[in-house]
Design a protein around this motif. Structure first.
Motif, mmCIF file in Angstrom:
data_model
loop_
_atom_site.group_PDB
_atom_site.id
_atom_site.type_symbol
_atom_site.label_atom_id
_atom_site.label_comp_id
_atom_site.label_asym_id
_atom_site.label_seq_id
_atom_site.Cartn_x
_atom_site.Cartn_y
_atom_site.Cartn_z
ATOM 1 N N MET A 51 0.800 -1.423 0.091
ATOM 2 C CA MET A 51 -0.051 0.063 0.105
ATOM 3 C C MET A 51 0.888 1.106 0.042
ATOM 4 O O MET A 51 0.432 2.517 -0.181
ATOM 5 C CB MET A 51 -0.865 -0.009 1.472
ATOM 6 C CG MET A 51 -2.378 0.356 0.937
ATOM 7 S SD MET A 51 -2.914 -0.394 -0.422
ATOM 8 C CE MET A 51 -2.917 -2.153 0.246
ATOM 9 N N THR A 52 2.079 1.137 0.172
ATOM 10 C CA THR A 52 3.064 2.289 0.113
ATOM 11 C C THR A 52 3.228 2.833 -1.521
ATOM 12 O O THR A 52 3.987 2.583 -2.258
ATOM 13 C CB THR A 52 4.698 1.906 0.358
ATOM 14 O OG1 THR A 52 4.876 0.516 -0.287
ATOM 15 C CG2 THR A 52 4.306 1.612 1.953
ATOM 16 N N VAL A 53 2.204 3.729 -1.704
ATOM 17 C CA VAL A 53 1.961 4.188 -3.169
ATOM 18 C C VAL A 53 3.246 4.928 -3.771
ATOM 19 O O VAL A 53 3.361 5.004 -4.878
ATOM 20 C CB VAL A 53 0.727 5.295 -3.083
ATOM 21 C CG1 VAL A 53 0.616 5.682 -4.324
ATOM 22 C CG2 VAL A 53 -0.452 4.311 -2.835
ATOM 23 N N GLY A 54 3.947 5.313 -3.005
ATOM 24 C CA GLY A 54 5.297 6.227 -3.552
ATOM 25 C C GLY A 54 6.268 5.236 -3.773
ATOM 26 O O GLY A 54 7.327 5.862 -4.403
ATOM 27 N N SER A 55 6.526 4.116 -3.261
ATOM 28 C CA SER A 55 7.582 3.350 -3.499
ATOM 29 C C SER A 55 7.984 2.930 -4.874
ATOM 30 O O SER A 55 7.299 3.270 -5.816
ATOM 31 C CB SER A 55 7.590 1.864 -2.888
ATOM 32 O OG SER A 55 6.798 1.065 -3.497
ATOM 33 N N ASP A 56 9.322 2.536 -4.956
ATOM 34 C CA ASP A 56 9.733 2.284 -6.316
ATOM 35 C C ASP A 56 8.886 1.346 -6.985
ATOM 36 O O ASP A 56 8.512 1.549 -8.200
ATOM 37 C CB ASP A 56 11.131 1.702 -6.073
ATOM 38 C CG ASP A 56 11.901 1.577 -7.525
ATOM 39 O OD1 ASP A 56 12.157 2.600 -8.466
ATOM 40 O OD2 ASP A 56 12.111 0.347 -7.891
ATOM 41 N N ALA A 57 8.678 0.186 -6.390
ATOM 42 C CA ALA A 57 7.780 -0.868 -6.974
ATOM 43 C C ALA A 57 6.339 -0.360 -7.469
ATOM 44 O O ALA A 57 5.971 -0.947 -8.618
ATOM 45 C CB ALA A 57 7.857 -2.161 -6.329
ATOM 46 N N ALA A 58 5.965 0.546 -6.455
ATOM 47 C CA ALA A 58 4.642 0.935 -6.750
ATOM 48 C C ALA A 58 4.391 1.895 -7.889
ATOM 49 O O ALA A 58 3.505 1.941 -8.904
ATOM 50 C CB ALA A 58 3.846 1.638 -5.586
ATOM 51 N N LEU A 59 5.736 2.711 -8.119
ATOM 52 C CA LEU A 59 5.674 3.456 -9.102
ATOM 53 C C LEU A 59 5.875 2.689 -10.749
ATOM 54 O O LEU A 59 5.464 3.176 -11.712
ATOM 55 C CB LEU A 59 6.703 4.504 -9.149
ATOM 56 C CG LEU A 59 6.454 5.718 -7.962
ATOM 57 C CD1 LEU A 59 7.536 6.626 -7.807
ATOM 58 C CD2 LEU A 59 5.133 6.492 -8.460
ATOM 59 N N ARG A 60 6.727 1.745 -10.613
ATOM 60 C CA ARG A 60 6.899 0.999 -11.748
ATOM 61 C C ARG A 60 5.603 0.475 -12.294
ATOM 62 O O ARG A 60 5.364 0.228 -13.568
ATOM 63 C CB ARG A 60 7.981 -0.377 -11.425
ATOM 64 C CG ARG A 60 9.410 0.494 -11.798
ATOM 65 C CD ARG A 60 10.499 -0.811 -11.771
ATOM 66 N NE ARG A 60 10.460 -1.245 -10.595
ATOM 67 C CZ ARG A 60 10.512 -2.519 -10.245
ATOM 68 N NH1 ARG A 60 10.544 -3.297 -10.960
ATOM 69 N NH2 ARG A 60 10.534 -2.922 -9.062
ATOM 70 N N LEU A 61 4.597 -0.098 -11.123
ATOM 71 C CA LEU A 61 3.446 -0.676 -11.448
ATOM 72 C C LEU A 61 2.535 0.147 -12.222
ATOM 73 O O LEU A 61 1.958 0.110 -13.278
ATOM 74 C CB LEU A 61 2.792 -1.204 -10.396
ATOM 75 C CG LEU A 61 3.442 -2.479 -9.775
ATOM 76 C CD1 LEU A 61 3.008 -2.930 -8.383
ATOM 77 C CD2 LEU A 61 3.055 -3.676 -10.736
ATOM 78 N N GLN A 62 2.555 1.472 -11.680
ATOM 79 C CA GLN A 62 1.831 2.735 -12.234
ATOM 80 C C GLN A 62 2.198 3.040 -13.625
ATOM 81 O O GLN A 62 1.439 3.052 -14.440
ATOM 82 C CB GLN A 62 2.098 4.069 -11.281
ATOM 83 C CG GLN A 62 0.930 4.285 -10.392
ATOM 84 C CD GLN A 62 0.774 5.468 -9.779
ATOM 85 O OE1 GLN A 62 0.875 6.446 -10.706
ATOM 86 N NE2 GLN A 62 0.639 5.669 -8.666
ATOM 87 N N ALA A 63 3.628 2.949 -13.783
ATOM 88 C CA ALA A 63 3.969 3.287 -15.317
ATOM 89 C C ALA A 63 3.871 2.132 -16.069
ATOM 90 O O ALA A 63 3.110 2.306 -17.426
ATOM 91 C CB ALA A 63 5.704 3.483 -15.181
ATOM 92 N N GLY A 64 3.719 0.879 -15.842
ATOM 93 C CA GLY A 64 3.264 -0.144 -16.526
ATOM 94 C C GLY A 64 1.985 -0.076 -16.928
ATOM 95 O O GLY A 64 1.500 -0.536 -18.204
ATOM 96 N N ALA A 65 1.217 0.194 -15.895
ATOM 97 C CA ALA A 65 -0.472 0.257 -16.008
ATOM 98 C C ALA A 65 -0.807 1.516 -16.934
ATOM 99 O O ALA A 65 -1.672 1.041 -17.822
ATOM 100 C CB ALA A 65 -1.125 0.408 -14.846
ATOM 101 N N VAL A 66 -0.123 2.332 -16.909
ATOM 102 C CA VAL A 66 -0.524 3.537 -17.860
ATOM 103 C C VAL A 66 -0.027 3.126 -19.063
ATOM 104 O O VAL A 66 -1.127 3.458 -20.124
ATOM 105 C CB VAL A 66 0.554 4.914 -17.305
ATOM 106 C CG1 VAL A 66 0.315 6.024 -18.482
ATOM 107 C CG2 VAL A 66 -0.215 5.570 -16.143
ATOM 108 N N GLU A 67 1.071 2.478 -19.324
ATOM 109 C CA GLU A 67 1.478 1.975 -20.819
ATOM 110 C C GLU A 67 0.119 1.365 -21.114
ATOM 111 O O GLU A 67 -0.336 1.144 -22.551
ATOM 112 C CB GLU A 67 2.526 1.377 -20.816
ATOM 113 C CG GLU A 67 3.841 2.121 -21.205
ATOM 114 C CD GLU A 67 4.879 1.108 -21.270
ATOM 115 O OE1 GLU A 67 4.841 0.075 -22.023
ATOM 116 O OE2 GLU A 67 6.171 1.419 -20.717
ATOM 117 N N ALA A 68 -0.114 0.288 -20.586
ATOM 118 C CA ALA A 68 -1.107 -0.921 -20.836
ATOM 119 C C ALA A 68 -2.227 -0.226 -21.087
ATOM 120 O O ALA A 68 -3.252 -0.377 -22.207
ATOM 121 C CB ALA A 68 -0.973 -1.825 -19.859
#
Lengths: 198, 198
Positions: free
Chosen positions: B1-18
């Motif tokens: 749930m740590t929205v700002g963490s590195d992994a969370a941000l990579r997931l966000q980036a991947g999701a935006v692309e997809a």
DNA sequence: CCTGCGGGTGAGCGCCCGCTTAGGCACCGT
DNA sequence: ACGGTGCCTAAGCGGGCGCTCACCCGCAGG
């Protein structure tokens, strides 16, 4: 495969509703068939796949768009004012996007779900629409009625403005399709430097 | 749930692309996780559901939009020209939609996939954007710089024009985000009856 | 050294999807 | 009278979906 039959048309109508509400991928074939009052399997008597159903909808919608633009921009004589042609085109195009906003929503925003070949066919219809509109702007610039620096960019902006109506229009909103058509025709005439009443 | 963490941000980036490529419903959690270089299960350490991931993306995008409009329309003194405020706002807003067209596409066109409560939160941010822009138009009309009959309708049209950039913009197109910003700022100034250079 | 814990994985559950198949029923020409 | 045809349904197949669970690893604190 009898695309014009009663059942086929009911399926199309159900699909338009469903696609407009939830989007192509979130819509199930069971939902579409249900709205048409049929069993899920019935869909496949009239259409090969769910995607083909989307294609039919998209195709007739785009053909309608092209016809609307063609008819409203016809240069019927030598003394036609191009401002009037543009006014008529925007009015009609916007009105269609508002009145048939469910269909228009599907037509304009679900293209990405089409297969490659179908997508290509639709893209060529879209190019045709753009060319018609650009033609009017070019004529108006040539006759001195319009003052535009970037004709291609302005054409795209005008189409953009009209198309986006399908995204936000609601029949419960405070404007009728006619009123939006009037407003937008006025705005577009200003965009092309016609001043509204030259 | 740590929205700002590195992994969370990579997931966000991947999701935006997809999401931008295929849409929310056609995107699988496996795809998102794959783009972020993680296993499918990892997504659920950082986000409760796929929908929450969309909400985060949508929220930060809308907050960014609001800030862009706020900052570019600040009335910094008493002698500010409202045409300039509007020019800056449209330039910045359009530029953002072009430069971050993948994010913007998700932000603007995937709202329907949000749950009820999340949707409501986003709608209030959108209303805020519209109010900021309408404020500028009202100021300009009051000062005599703009000549608009229907302020509310014109505001909507201007937003429409800017937002739709996200739908068609491509980095391979013939215009840079800056060029589109300039063109659109000019078109909008014409729409509000400012004449471009009053 | 052991312990606890935040961040990760492999395997897989249960569900529902798009689509197919086997069959039924009304109506047709012969 | 009867086989063929057009339109439809009930049932269900194979597969991929969102999401969960049991477990694992590296590391900070005592």
């Amino acid at each position: 495969m009898t695309v014009g039959s009663d059942a086929a048309l009911r399926l199309q109508a159900g699909a338009v509703e469903a696609f407009a509400e939830r989007g192509f991928h979130a819509t199930t074939t069971r939902d579409i068939a249900g709205r048409a009052g049929m069993s899920p399997a019935a869909l496949y008597i009239h259409y090969k796949t769910k995607e083909e159903l989307l294609f039919q909808i998209s195709q007739v919608g785009h053909e309608r768009s092209v016809r609307i633009l063609e008819e409203s921009t016809e240069a019927t004589g030598s003394g036609v004012r191009h401002a009037e042609r543009l006014d008529r085109a925007v009015r009609a195009f916007v009105r269609w996007h508002a009145e048939h906003h469910t269909t228009a929503r599907v037509v304009q925003y679900e293209l990405a779900a089409l297969g490659e070949e179908h997508y290509a066919r639709i893209v060529s219809l879209r190019r045709r629409s753009e060319e018609i509109l650009r033609g009017v702007l070019e004529d108006g610039v040539a006759s001195g009625e319009f003052h535009i620096e970037d004709i291609r960019g302005t054409t795209l902006a005008v189409m953009s403005l009209c198309i986006d109506v399908a995204r936000w229009f609601s029949p419960e909103g405070r404007k009728t399709p006619d009123e939006i058509g009037s407003l937008y025709a006025d705005l577009v005439l200003r965009m092309v430097g016609n001043g509204g009443h030259p």
